[in-house]
Each structure stands twice: as structure tokens, then as C-alpha cells.
Scaffold this active site. Structure first.
Site, short mmCIF file in Angstrom:
data_model
loop_
_atom_site.label_atom_id
_atom_site.label_comp_id
_atom_site.label_asym_id
_atom_site.label_seq_id
_atom_site.Cartn_x
_atom_site.Cartn_y
_atom_site.Cartn_z
N PRO A 14 0.79 -1.22 0.00
CA PRO A 14 0.00 0.00 0.00
C PRO A 14 0.83 1.28 0.00
O PRO A 14 1.83 1.39 0.70
CB PRO A 14 -0.81 -0.10 1.30
N ASN A 15 0.37 2.21 -0.80
CA ASN A 15 0.90 3.57 -0.92
C ASN A 15 2.24 3.67 -1.64
O ASN A 15 2.71 4.77 -1.90
CB ASN A 15 0.97 4.26 0.45
N ARG A 22 4.65 11.10 -2.26
CA ARG A 22 4.26 11.01 -0.85
C ARG A 22 5.49 11.20 0.04
O ARG A 22 6.42 10.41 -0.02
CB ARG A 22 3.62 9.66 -0.57
N TYR A 27 10.70 9.34 1.96
CA TYR A 27 10.79 8.27 0.97
C TYR A 27 11.61 8.63 -0.26
O TYR A 27 11.85 7.78 -1.11
CB TYR A 27 9.38 7.82 0.55
N ASN A 78 8.37 -5.17 -0.12
CA ASN A 78 8.16 -4.01 0.73
C ASN A 78 6.66 -4.00 0.97
O ASN A 78 5.90 -3.55 0.12
CB ASN A 78 8.63 -2.72 0.06
N ALA A 81 2.70 -0.59 5.03
CA ALA A 81 2.05 -0.69 6.34
C ALA A 81 1.60 -2.11 6.66
O ALA A 81 1.55 -2.49 7.84
CB ALA A 81 0.87 0.27 6.41
N HIS A 84 3.47 -4.28 9.19
CA HIS A 84 3.41 -3.99 10.63
C HIS A 84 2.23 -4.65 11.33
O HIS A 84 2.20 -4.71 12.56
CB HIS A 84 3.36 -2.49 10.86
N ASP A 91 1.57 -15.20 6.91
CA ASP A 91 1.24 -16.59 6.63
C ASP A 91 1.43 -16.94 5.15
O ASP A 91 1.92 -18.02 4.82
CB ASP A 91 -0.20 -16.89 7.07
N GLU A 102 13.16 -8.78 2.68
CA GLU A 102 12.30 -7.65 3.04
C GLU A 102 13.06 -6.35 2.82
O GLU A 102 14.23 -6.23 3.19
CB GLU A 102 11.89 -7.76 4.51
N HIS A 104 12.69 -1.99 3.11
CA HIS A 104 12.00 -0.77 3.52
C HIS A 104 12.83 0.41 3.03
O HIS A 104 14.04 0.45 3.25
CB HIS A 104 11.82 -0.69 5.03
N ARG A 111 11.50 5.91 13.33
CA ARG A 111 10.22 6.58 13.15
C ARG A 111 9.24 6.15 14.25
O ARG A 111 9.66 5.70 15.31
CB ARG A 111 9.69 6.27 11.75
N ARG A 115 6.11 1.25 13.72
CA ARG A 115 6.91 0.79 12.59
C ARG A 115 8.11 -0.06 13.02
O ARG A 115 8.88 -0.51 12.19
CB ARG A 115 7.41 1.99 11.77
#
Length: 148
Positions: A14-15, A22, A27, A78, A81, A84, A91, A102, A104, A111, A115
Site C-alpha cells: 500500500p501507498n 508522498r 521516501y 516491501n 504498512a 506492521h 502466513d 524484506e 523498507h 520513526r 513501525r
């Protein structure tokens, strides 16, 4: 890359479609297309192929991970959200039985406290954070060198 090796799936949650727009102070100015270009170049340099998937919807990401179980050699993710709080994402990644890296873009441990935990991290063989979009390239290089 040999023709029988499956591509690495790069998933963005998401995002992340808003990269470059953003919160560029957190970012950066690079866009999702910039990240994909970087990954294509790095993958070619290290003998891998990559596929990309971005969604703002948890179920769509889970469904794509299920497909990756058969069609991909590894996953770079990535989760945004979702990482988290999503046990469903955790799963699905565990069920994929694939090497997971992973990524980020920011360093979440500097932050907000929410997070600081990721349900993805415990499924992953490695974690890259705080390196901007360059972290994706690091993840691909690690997979090429150590896993695939």
C-alpha cells in the site's frame, strides 16, 4: 539467467504507488517506475529476471504470493504498512516456501513505534532498510549471490 530459472517477484504494498509524491523527505524523490528500472538493471547485472507487483489491497498481495509459490524463485517485498500488522501477509509468505528479502525505503526504527515491528521480518532471510530504492538492488544482489 538460464531459461529454467524462475523470476524473482518484487512486491510493493500500500501507498508505494505514490513514491516520489508522498513524503519525499522520508521516501525520496524516486518513483515506483524508477525503482523498477533500478531492479531490472541490477537483475540483469547479477543474472536474474524480475517481475513486479504493486497493490494497495492486502488480499490481492496474498493472492499474488500464492501464485509466486509456483512461478517465482524468490520474493523481494516491501509490504508497506501491511508488514506492521498483517498476519495474513506473514502466513502467505511463510506458505510460499520461497526465499524472502524484506525491503523498507526508510529506516522505520527511527520513526513511529508502530513501525518497529514487522510480521514479514520473521519470514525473511534478510532485511534491507533505510537505503531508499537502492535497498531493492541490495536485496536482488544478495539473492543472486547467496540463494538462487
Amino acid at each position: 539467467m538460464s531459461n529454467d530459472r524462475k523470476p524473482v517477484l518484487v512486491i510493493n504494498g500500500p501507498n508505494l504507488n505514490l513514491l516520489g509524491k508522498r513524503e519525499p523527505g522520508i521516501y525520496g524523490a524516486a518513483t515506483l517506475a524508477d525503482m523498477e528500472d533500478l531492479c531490472r538493471k541490477k537483475a540483469a547485472d547479477v543474472g536474474l529476471e524480475v517481475e513486479f507487483f504493486q497493490s494497495n489491497h492486502e488480499g490481492a498481495i496474498v493472492d499474488r504470493i500464492h501464485v509466486a509459490r509456483e512461478e517465482s524463485s524468490a520474493i523481494v517485498i516491501n509490504g508497506g504498512a501491511l508488514g506492521h500488522y498483517s498476519i495474513a501477509l506473514h502466513d502467505a509468505l511463510r506458505a510460499s516456501e520461497l526465499p524472502i528479502m524484506e525491503v523498507h525505503i526508510s529506516n522505520g526504527t527511527k520513526r513511529e513505534s508502530f513501525r518497529h515491528h514487522s510480521y514479514v521480518t520473521v519470514t525473511a532471510i534478510g532485511l534491507v532498510k533505510g537505503m531508499g530504492i537502492f535497498g531493492y538492488g541490495v536485496a536482488l544482489e544478495y539473492l543472486a549471490t547467496h540463494q538462487l
